[in-house]
Design a protein around this motif. Structure first.
Motif, PDB file in Angstrom:
ATOM      1  N   PHE A   6       5.426  10.294  -7.327  1.00 22.79           N
ATOM      2  CA  PHE A   6       4.820   9.075  -6.792  1.00 22.79           C
ATOM      3  C   PHE A   6       3.920   8.497  -7.862  1.00 22.79           C
ATOM      4  O   PHE A   6       3.016   9.177  -8.351  1.00 22.79           O
ATOM      5  CB  PHE A   6       4.005   9.365  -5.524  1.00 22.79           C
ATOM      6  N   GLU A   7       4.171   7.242  -8.248  1.00 22.96           N
ATOM      7  CA  GLU A   7       3.351   6.586  -9.268  1.00 22.96           C
ATOM      8  C   GLU A   7       2.336   5.662  -8.616  1.00 22.96           C
ATOM      9  O   GLU A   7       2.694   4.814  -7.798  1.00 22.96           O
ATOM     10  CB  GLU A   7       4.225   5.784 -10.232  1.00 22.96           C
ATOM     11  N   LEU A   8       1.080   5.838  -8.990  1.00 23.29           N
ATOM     12  CA  LEU A   8       0.023   4.946  -8.523  1.00 23.29           C
ATOM     13  C   LEU A   8       0.172   3.590  -9.197  1.00 23.29           C
ATOM     14  O   LEU A   8       0.534   3.516 -10.368  1.00 23.29           O
ATOM     15  CB  LEU A   8      -1.353   5.518  -8.868  1.00 23.29           C
ATOM     16  N   ASP A   9      -0.103   2.541  -8.476  1.00 20.83           N
ATOM     17  CA  ASP A   9      -0.076   1.195  -9.056  1.00 20.83           C
ATOM     18  C   ASP A   9      -1.216   1.037 -10.048  1.00 20.83           C
ATOM     19  O   ASP A   9      -2.243   1.721  -9.954  1.00 20.83           O
ATOM     20  CB  ASP A   9      -0.235   0.133  -7.953  1.00 20.83           C
ATOM     21  N   ASP A  10      -1.039   0.120 -10.991  1.00 17.21           N
ATOM     22  CA  ASP A  10      -2.113  -0.164 -11.952  1.00 17.21           C
ATOM     23  C   ASP A  10      -3.407  -0.481 -11.224  1.00 17.21           C
ATOM     24  O   ASP A  10      -3.417  -1.188 -10.223  1.00 17.21           O
ATOM     25  CB  ASP A  10      -1.733  -1.353 -12.849  1.00 17.21           C
ATOM     26  N   GLY A  11      -4.496   0.064 -11.741  1.00 17.90           N
ATOM     27  CA  GLY A  11      -5.798  -0.226 -11.171  1.00 17.90           C
ATOM     28  C   GLY A  11      -6.209   0.692 -10.038  1.00 17.90           C
ATOM     29  O   GLY A  11      -7.343   0.656  -9.595  1.00 17.90           O
ATOM     30  N   HIS A  12      -5.302   1.525  -9.545  1.00 17.31           N
ATOM     31  CA  HIS A  12      -5.641   2.459  -8.476  1.00 17.31           C
ATOM     32  C   HIS A  12      -5.869   3.850  -9.063  1.00 17.31           C
ATOM     33  O   HIS A  12      -5.038   4.356  -9.803  1.00 17.31           O
ATOM     34  CB  HIS A  12      -4.529   2.508  -7.421  1.00 17.31           C
ATOM     35  N   GLU A  13      -7.003   4.436  -8.701  1.00 22.22           N
ATOM     36  CA  GLU A  13      -7.344   5.761  -9.221  1.00 22.22           C
ATOM     37  C   GLU A  13      -6.836   6.871  -8.314  1.00 22.22           C
ATOM     38  O   GLU A  13      -6.717   8.015  -8.748  1.00 22.22           O
ATOM     39  CB  GLU A  13      -8.860   5.901  -9.358  1.00 22.22           C
ATOM     40  N   TYR A  14      -6.556   6.540  -7.047  1.00 20.70           N
ATOM     41  CA  TYR A  14      -6.156   7.566  -6.090  1.00 20.70           C
ATOM     42  C   TYR A  14      -5.376   6.930  -4.948  1.00 20.70           C
ATOM     43  O   TYR A  14      -5.334   5.707  -4.809  1.00 20.70           O
ATOM     44  CB  TYR A  14      -7.381   8.300  -5.528  1.00 20.70           C
ATOM     45  N   VAL A  15      -4.757   7.782  -4.134  1.00 18.77           N
ATOM     46  CA  VAL A  15      -4.112   7.360  -2.895  1.00 18.77           C
ATOM     47  C   VAL A  15      -4.594   8.331  -1.813  1.00 18.77           C
ATOM     48  O   VAL A  15      -4.759   9.530  -2.079  1.00 18.77           O
ATOM     49  CB  VAL A  15      -2.560   7.354  -3.024  1.00 18.77           C
ATOM     50  N   GLU A  16      -4.867   7.812  -0.626  1.00 21.67           N
ATOM     51  CA  GLU A  16      -5.297   8.681   0.461  1.00 21.67           C
ATOM     52  C   GLU A  16      -4.122   9.541   0.912  1.00 21.67           C
ATOM     53  O   GLU A  16      -2.977   9.085   0.971  1.00 21.67           O
ATOM     54  CB  GLU A  16      -5.842   7.861   1.624  1.00 21.67           C
ATOM     55  N   LEU A  17      -4.403  10.788   1.236  1.00 22.41           N
ATOM     56  CA  LEU A  17      -3.365  11.761   1.558  1.00 22.41           C
ATOM     57  C   LEU A  17      -2.441  11.295   2.680  1.00 22.41           C
ATOM     58  O   LEU A  17      -1.217  11.358   2.550  1.00 22.41           O
ATOM     59  CB  LEU A  17      -4.016  13.105   1.917  1.00 22.41           C
ATOM     60  N   ASN A  18      -3.006  10.789   3.776  1.00 17.97           N
ATOM     61  CA  ASN A  18      -2.150  10.354   4.891  1.00 17.97           C
ATOM     62  C   ASN A  18      -1.251   9.188   4.479  1.00 17.97           C
ATOM     63  O   ASN A  18      -0.092   9.107   4.891  1.00 17.97           O
ATOM     64  CB  ASN A  18      -2.986   9.991   6.123  1.00 17.97           C
ATOM     65  N   GLN A  19      -1.740   8.301   3.624  1.00 16.74           N
ATOM     66  CA  GLN A  19      -0.941   7.176   3.145  1.00 16.74           C
ATOM     67  C   GLN A  19       0.151   7.639   2.170  1.00 16.74           C
ATOM     68  O   GLN A  19       1.258   7.104   2.161  1.00 16.74           O
ATOM     69  CB  GLN A  19      -1.830   6.124   2.483  1.00 16.74           C
ATOM     70  N   LEU A  20      -0.167   8.636   1.365  1.00 10.60           N
ATOM     71  CA  LEU A  20       0.828   9.175   0.436  1.00 10.60           C
ATOM     72  C   LEU A  20       2.032   9.720   1.200  1.00 10.60           C
ATOM     73  O   LEU A  20       3.173   9.456   0.834  1.00 10.60           O
ATOM     74  CB  LEU A  20       0.209  10.280  -0.427  1.00 10.60           C
ATOM     75  N   LEU A  21       1.771  10.449   2.278  1.00  9.96           N
ATOM     76  CA  LEU A  21       2.869  10.997   3.076  1.00  9.96           C
ATOM     77  C   LEU A  21       3.763   9.879   3.604  1.00  9.96           C
ATOM     78  O   LEU A  21       4.989   9.999   3.609  1.00  9.96           O
ATOM     79  CB  LEU A  21       2.321  11.832   4.235  1.00  9.96           C
ATOM     80  N   LYS A  22       3.150   8.777   4.004  1.00  9.64           N
ATOM     81  CA  LYS A  22       3.920   7.632   4.495  1.00  9.64           C
ATOM     82  C   LYS A  22       4.692   6.970   3.354  1.00  9.64           C
ATOM     83  O   LYS A  22       5.885   6.678   3.490  1.00  9.64           O
ATOM     84  CB  LYS A  22       2.982   6.617   5.154  1.00  9.64           C
ATOM     85  N   LEU A  23       4.032   6.746   2.235  1.00 11.43           N
ATOM     86  CA  LEU A  23       4.643   6.012   1.124  1.00 11.43           C
ATOM     87  C   LEU A  23       5.844   6.725   0.507  1.00 11.43           C
ATOM     88  O   LEU A  23       6.754   6.074   0.001  1.00 11.43           O
ATOM     89  CB  LEU A  23       3.593   5.712   0.051  1.00 11.43           C
ATOM     90  N   VAL A  24       5.853   8.055   0.559  1.00  5.86           N
ATOM     91  CA  VAL A  24       6.999   8.793  -0.001  1.00  5.86           C
ATOM     92  C   VAL A  24       8.052   9.108   1.063  1.00  5.86           C
ATOM     93  O   VAL A  24       9.056   9.745   0.779  1.00  5.86           O
ATOM     94  CB  VAL A  24       6.576  10.089  -0.732  1.00  5.86           C
ATOM     95  N   GLY A  25       7.808   8.670   2.297  1.00  3.95           N
ATOM     96  CA  GLY A  25       8.811   8.823   3.346  1.00  3.95           C
ATOM     97  C   GLY A  25       8.786  10.137   4.100  1.00  3.95           C
ATOM     98  O   GLY A  25       9.744  10.470   4.792  1.00  3.95           O
ATOM     99  N   LEU A  26       7.679  10.892   3.985  1.00  5.82           N
ATOM    100  CA  LEU A  26       7.592  12.151   4.719  1.00  5.82           C
ATOM    101  C   LEU A  26       7.135  11.957   6.158  1.00  5.82           C
ATOM    102  O   LEU A  26       7.174  12.896   6.954  1.00  5.82           O
ATOM    103  CB  LEU A  26       6.665  13.135   3.984  1.00  5.82           C
ATOM    104  N   CYS A  27       6.676  10.761   6.493  1.00  8.00           N
ATOM    105  CA  CYS A  27       6.351  10.409   7.870  1.00  8.00           C
ATOM    106  C   CYS A  27       6.476   8.891   8.017  1.00  8.00           C
ATOM    107  O   CYS A  27       6.594   8.180   7.023  1.00  8.00           O
ATOM    108  CB  CYS A  27       4.957  10.893   8.271  1.00  8.00           C
ATOM    109  N   ASP A  28       6.469   8.421   9.263  1.00 12.25           N
ATOM    110  CA  ASP A  28       6.722   7.001   9.523  1.00 12.25           C
ATOM    111  C   ASP A  28       5.497   6.102   9.450  1.00 12.25           C
ATOM    112  O   ASP A  28       5.626   4.893   9.297  1.00 12.25           O
ATOM    113  CB  ASP A  28       7.370   6.828  10.894  1.00 12.25           C
TER     114      ASP A  28
END
Length: 76
Positions: A6-28
């Motif tokens: 998972f690649e963070l967008d430019d300018g973002h230092e982090y992603v919240e864990l619950n959002q990461l699970l959604k963004l990679v398709g591990l949950c809806d």
């Protein structure tokens, strides 16, 4: 074990864990992601993580149900 990147967008230092699970398709949704994290099923760098909005930064590895997600930063 399956490994996703998972690649963070430019300018973002982090992603919240619950959002990461959604963004990679591990949950809806982020809400379901929060429930999964609260259940103790998610590990960050090998340790169970219960903080739903834990900040996941580049280089960290998130594990859930036989899937690993490596967080990367986009090359400039």
């Amino acid at each position: 074990m399956e490994t996703l990147e998972f690649e963070l967008d430019d300018g973002h230092e982090y992603v919240e864990l619950n959002q990461l699970l959604k963004l990679v398709g591990l949950c809806d949704s982020g809400g379901i992601g929060k429930q999964i994290v609260a259940s103790g099923a998610v590990a960050v760098d090998g340790k169970v993580e219960l903080r739903k909005t834990c900040k996941v930064r580049p280089g960290q590895l998130v594990s859930l149900d036989g899937v690993e997600v490596l967080v990367l930063t986009t090359a400039v």
